[in-house]
Design an enzyme around this catalytic site. Structure first.
Site, mmCIF file in Angstrom:
data_model
loop_
_atom_site.group_PDB
_atom_site.id
_atom_site.type_symbol
_atom_site.label_atom_id
_atom_site.label_comp_id
_atom_site.label_asym_id
_atom_site.label_seq_id
_atom_site.Cartn_x
_atom_site.Cartn_y
_atom_site.Cartn_z
ATOM 1 N N HIS A 125 0.816 -1.215 0.000
ATOM 2 C CA HIS A 125 0.000 0.000 0.000
ATOM 3 C C HIS A 125 0.848 1.263 0.000
ATOM 4 O O HIS A 125 0.327 2.366 -0.244
ATOM 5 C CB HIS A 125 -0.941 -0.009 1.208
ATOM 6 C CG HIS A 125 -2.297 0.549 0.920
ATOM 7 N ND1 HIS A 125 -2.540 1.460 -0.086
ATOM 8 C CD2 HIS A 125 -3.499 0.327 1.509
ATOM 9 C CE1 HIS A 125 -3.823 1.775 -0.100
ATOM 10 N NE2 HIS A 125 -4.429 1.093 0.846
ATOM 11 N N ASP A 142 -2.132 2.026 -4.828
ATOM 12 C CA ASP A 142 -3.396 2.485 -4.268
ATOM 13 C C ASP A 142 -4.455 1.399 -4.388
ATOM 14 O O ASP A 142 -4.441 0.585 -5.324
ATOM 15 C CB ASP A 142 -3.871 3.746 -4.992
ATOM 16 C CG ASP A 142 -2.955 4.935 -4.750
ATOM 17 O OD1 ASP A 142 -2.304 4.971 -3.687
ATOM 18 O OD2 ASP A 142 -2.880 5.817 -5.631
#
Length: 424
Positions: free
Chosen positions: A396, A400
């Protein structure tokens, strides 16, 4: 008689110390030249230490799990000849294993007279609870010894590191079987109070360190998508029926590799490596797909290089070749490193959902779950379809959530409409 002292060799690459993973000999053993004495582990490879001389082992220089400096005394061997002490650094035979979680099986070498094949052992010792298709840890020499003795290796309790079955365990199994042959069936229900402690050393320690490192450094998040694979399975069956005899059978994996290649054209951020120390993301044009493969001692990830340039059958042949090399401990370091994105699958045991751990420094891993038939509503009608989940994880810090979902949905679209895999 003289004493030949073998020191820890300089394995190269600036390595100053290594971990002693396993001894293949003990004090009092007679050894011959080129016999493997020990396995040692560097950050990059498992290394065999062979004997440069014939003789008798009189002292061992360390215990499994101990970190030893290059040049320290590894083993002392009594040899024929003058009484003076001789020293040498044993030649190191590198078995090019990767850093965990890419793992290679250590090969045990033990001198033994060739034994004629024997019928299956009638007397069996206490059995170990393993699945019928589970391969216990054991060297090729031990596997051959078990075959000669007529013993099913999965029934033998291993006393070596990580439960590895040794030659001594085979003999103990036969001896226990003979002493317990007349034991009542009720003994299977007797209370047990035994305990077993297993050192986390060698490759298993590397696996633990890398898995811990990956989960601590990367911000994992997982995304699961359901895919109708009825059409792609029909295509696969058709191609196997038409071309299987001449080109080889296709599994689902080469189709998944092809889907990755096509989807990555629109999502190049997934085919990347992240150097978190330098804070640099490197996106790569070449698609080097790591295919997670289970071996006797853990997970290995051989790499299908330049998947973007391979046909279905080319990918299938390369996946098969690399998987066999990895399971047999013959994959080279180059074949086990350099992946840009990883594909992991447990095949028929794939379960419904999984949460794969990233193979750092990669930023994406695509996990394949098992195919099941389920009733689905298609155009208002309830029909039976073949369904499969993709359980994938992403870093992450780099990827995204929306991009990850769109990437997996792109793979879904390609697999559900398989003609699009080949439309340029």
């Amino acid at each position: 008689m003289g004493t030949h002292v073998i020191k820890m060799p300089d394995i190269g690459e600036g390595i100053a110390e290594v971990e002693l993973s396993q001894w293949h000999v003990k004090v009092g053993d007679l050894v011959v030249e080129d016999q493997v004495l020990a396995d040692v582990m560097t950050d990059k490879a498992m290394v065999d230490i062979p004997s440069p001389v014939h003789g008798k082992v009189i002292a061992l220089g360390g215990q499994p799990g101990e970190v030893m400096a290059v040049g320290s005394v590894l083993i002392s061997i009594e040899v024929e000849g003058a009484g003076n002490l001789k020293e040498s650094a044993a030649p190191a035979a590198v078995k090019e294993a990767p850093v965990a979680p890419k793992v290679e099986a250590a090969v045990e070498s033990k001198p033994a007279a060739a034994a004629a094949p024997r019928p299956a052992a009638v007397c069996q010792g206490p059995m170990v609870a393993r699945e019928a298709n589970e391969r216990p840890l054991a060297s090729p020499a031990v596997r051959k010894h078990a075959l000669d003795l007529g013993i099913q290796l999965r029934l033998v309790r291993g006393s070596g590191p990580a439960g590895r079955v040794l030659h001594e365990d085979l003999e103990a199994y036969l001896a226990q079987g003979q002493s317990n042959a007349s034991a009542p069936a009720a003994a299977a229900y007797a209370q047990r109070h035994d305990e077993e402690q297993i050192q986390v050393i060698g490759m298993r320690r590397k696996i633990a360190q890398r898995m811990q490192d990956a989960t601590q450094r990367a911000a994992h998040f997982s995304y699961v998508e359901e895919i109708d694979v009825t059409a792609i399975e029909e295509l696969r069956a058709h191609l196997n029926e038409k071309h299987g005899a001449s080109r080889g059978k296709l599994t689902l994996l080469p189709f998944l590799v092809r889907a990755l290649v096509v989807a990555l054209r629109d999502f190049p951020q997934m085919n990347a490596r992240y150097d978190d120390e330098a804070q640099v993301i490197t996106r790569l044009g070449a698609v080097h797909v790591g295919v997670a493969t289970q071996s006797d001692v853990g997970l290995m990830v051989p790499v299908v290089r330049h998947a973007e340039a391979r046909s279905l059958w080319d990918s299938a042949a390369e996946i098969s070749r690399l998987a066999n090399a990895a399971r047999n401990g013959k994959a080279s370091r180059d074949e086990l490193s350099g992946s840009t994105i990883t594909l992991t699958s447990l095949g028929a045991l794939g379960g419904i959902v999984s949460t794969p751990v990233l193979n750092l420094p990669e930023v994406a891993i695509v996990g394949v779950n098992k195919i099941v038939e389920r009733p689905m509503v298609v155009k208002g009608q309830v029909v039976i379809r073949k369904m499969m989940n993709l359980s994938s994880s992403f870093d992450h810090r780099v990827v995204d959530g929306m991009d990850a979902a769109l990437f997996i949905q792109a793979i879904r679209g390609l697999l559900e409409q398989p003609a699009t895999l080949f439309v340029e």
